[in-house]
Enzyme design. Structure first.
Site, PDB file in Angstrom:
ATOM      1  N   HIS A 144      -3.724  -5.449   0.191  1.00 26.31           N
ATOM      2  CA  HIS A 144      -3.177  -5.907   1.481  1.00 26.31           C
ATOM      3  C   HIS A 144      -3.153  -7.438   1.557  1.00 26.31           C
ATOM      4  O   HIS A 144      -4.143  -8.050   1.948  1.00 26.31           O
ATOM      5  CB  HIS A 144      -4.008  -5.337   2.633  1.00 26.31           C
ATOM      6  N   GLU A 154      -1.783  -9.230   3.699  1.00 30.31           N
ATOM      7  CA  GLU A 154      -1.712  -9.703   5.080  1.00 30.31           C
ATOM      8  C   GLU A 154      -3.079  -9.928   5.723  1.00 30.31           C
ATOM      9  O   GLU A 154      -3.182 -10.625   6.723  1.00 30.31           O
ATOM     10  CB  GLU A 154      -0.885  -8.724   5.934  1.00 30.31           C
ATOM     11  N   CYS A 176       0.835  -1.208   0.000  1.00 27.49           N
ATOM     12  CA  CYS A 176       0.000   0.000   0.000  1.00 27.49           C
ATOM     13  C   CYS A 176       0.874   1.263   0.000  1.00 27.49           C
ATOM     14  O   CYS A 176       1.536   1.548  -0.992  1.00 27.49           O
ATOM     15  CB  CYS A 176      -0.986  -0.041   1.166  1.00 27.49           C
TER      16      CYS A 176
END
Lengths: 340, 186
Positions: B166, B168, B79
């Site tokens: 993202h 994660e 990001c």
């Protein structure tokens, strides 16, 4: 269940299993080190623990009880902003895990401190401070110098700090007053909800507790948009009970996968309706249900229309002050799970 | 293996740490003002997202590190980290025409190293307004979405990898695979 189309024209995200859910969290290692860390912090002293009835504080209470034995006192504060029959229910669940709970009724205190306050961050800070004042009093009686809290990672992440923006001040972190007469012990700081649940199961907490849906620390306060009154608390409490009952029943019948979190919130906006040929002008209720693993990201649950219809009919028929029911179709981000 | 996770203010920095741990690797979270020596000593660096913009904020020693790091040290930007790598290496970051928050469909154009083994199209979770308008020289664009031209890019010869979405967070499909693909290159 159906797979409705999303805004992007893609099929709904239906993740079921990832490595994070399968194996990686080492529960035994965590329990051992958490118990040792609590012992290390508190030593021969005494501590009290703030129990909210959620899985986080219940796990923290169980760990603290193992670490400190008679030197821990578990306190549940009734803020007047709890779910239906919460105090009784939590006391019963924890006693089955061998944890003795003292319930302190501070509802009058909370409502008077929150009177006329409508800004969400101020509400959270007032609640955080009220909690601490009650705990200080209880701690002084017990001779405790330490306060154990079930703070988990999203609580301090979302409370901001450093270059992180404050999304919301969680009552147990950003809502804490600057001055308090106790040292904090937070054994679950690095954990997320799914890891807390694994720990709860390993500690032998009953499934009603280990699998219990999250409930915010400030309670129904963040489900009442704007100023809080005992009247609005009663409305949103009744609406939350309907959502819980209907979704749990529908899940049991196999109509849907039980959402990660599901509740009702009250908007202060009144709208016009007609009931028994009479005009009505009543509050708006928002129904919210989301899927998540850790609460850090979430998507709204795809509840079958007939289940939503039952919820809407029950809320408007059983709660006179509820005139309209909306279903929240926002993901996190850009929204959060709770409304404030 | 020491993975340094630089916290640039993301809500998900600690989730990066958790996912690395779940994949069997201990990471260490450091603030964005981390000393250059600590960046140089790490085996790999992951730059988190964050609320600020590369056009406004101070990133201390990070731009210099991105430019000067040895080729064998692996770097992943997520990001804001993706945008910082772009800006530091001569690419262009601008405010996008449309913001992207929540679910986004990622269309893989060329899997390269980072998206190896990932389906041609998958759902990811995003949260940004700024975007990469022009990649730095030498980078390959790996994927796009409806609103964003460069959702992932890489220069494997310099072990530089970055994603706009993202990987994660739990809601991103194949996120662990993508992080694993990065970790394998360390």
């Amino acid at each position: 269940m159906s797979h409705p189309q999303s805004r992007m024209g893609t099929s709904m995200h239906m993740r079921t299993s990832t490595r994070s859910e399968q194996m990686p969290f080492n529960t035994e290692k965590f329990i051992g080190s958490a118990v040792a860390a609590i012992k290390g912090s508190v030593g021969d002293g005494r501590a009290i623990i703030a129990v909210s009835g959620g899985v986080d504080s219940s796990v923290a209470a169980t760990l603290a009880s193992r670490a400190l034995g008679k030197n821990i006192r578990c306190v549940f504060v009734d803020t007047g902003l709890m779910r239906k029959d919460e105090g009784k229910l939590v006391k019963a669940m924890l006693s089955r895990a061998g944890v003795k709970l003292d319930v302190v009724d501070a509802s009058a205190d909370f409502f008077s401190a929150l009177k006329g306050v409508d800004e969400p961050e101020r509400k959270r800070k007032i609640i955080g401070e009220r909690f601490i004042r009650v705990f200080e009093k209880e701690a002084a009686q017990f001779g405790a110098k330490f306060l154990v809290q079930g703070t988990i990672a999203p609580d301090w992440i979302e409370s901001g700090g450093g270059s992180r923006d404050t999304i919301k001040s969680h009552h147990n972190v950003g809502g804490l007053p600057e001055k308090m007469g106790m040292k904090l012990v937070e054994p679950l700081r690095d954990l997320y909800k799914h890891e807390v649940r694994i720990t709860a199961r390993a500690l032998g907490l009953p499934p009603e507790m280990s699998e219990r849906q999250p409930f915010p620390g400030p309670g129904l306060a963040v489900r009442i948009v704007g100023e809080i009154t005992p009247e609005k608390a009663a409305i949103v409490r009744a609406a939350c009970a309907v959502v819980e009952e209907e979704l749990e029943a529908a899940a049991k019948e196999g109509k849907l996968e039980l959402p990660w979190q599901y509740f009702a919130a009250l908007l202060p906006t009144k709208t016009v309706g007609v009931r028994g040929d009479e005009r009505s002008y009543q509050y708006t209720i928002v129904v919210r249900a989301v899927r998540s693993l850790d609460g850090m990201t979430a998507n709204f649950s795809h509840i079958p229309p007939e289940v939503l219809q039952k919820i809407s009919t029950r809320i408007t028929n059983e709660i006179r002050e509820a005139g309209r029911v909306l279903y929240d179709i926002t993901n996190k981000p850009p929204s959060t799970v709770e409304l404030e | 293996m020491a993975i340094l996770i630089v916290d640039m203010g993301s809500q998900y920095t600690h989730v990066i740490w958790r996912t690395c741990r779940d994949l069997g690797h201990d990471g260490k979270i450091v603030p964005k003002a981390v000393a250059r020596a600590e960046l140089d000593a790490a085996d790999a660096v992951i730059l988190s997202g964050g609320p600020s913009s590369v056009t406004k904020d101070n990133f201390h020693f990070l731009p210099g590190f991105i430019r000067e790091k040895p080729d064998e040290k692996a770097l992943l930007g997520i990001c804001l980290g993706h945008q910082l790598i772009t800006q530091s290496l001569g690419g262009v970051v601008v405010k996008g025409k449309n913001a992207e928050y929540g679910i986004s469909k990622i269309e893989v154009d060329a899997p390269g190293v980072l998206l190896e083994g990932v389906p041609a199209s998958f759902n990811a979770w995003v949260s940004h307004f700024d975007e990469v308008a022009k990649m730095p020289e030498g980078f390959a664009s790996l994927a796009h979405s409806e609103t964003c031209a460069h959702e992932a890019m890489e220069m494997p010869s310099r072990k530089l990898f970055s994603v706009q979405f993202h990987p994660e967070v739990w809601h991103t499909e194949n996120g662990e695979r993508i992080l694993e693909n990065f970790i394998k290159r360390i």
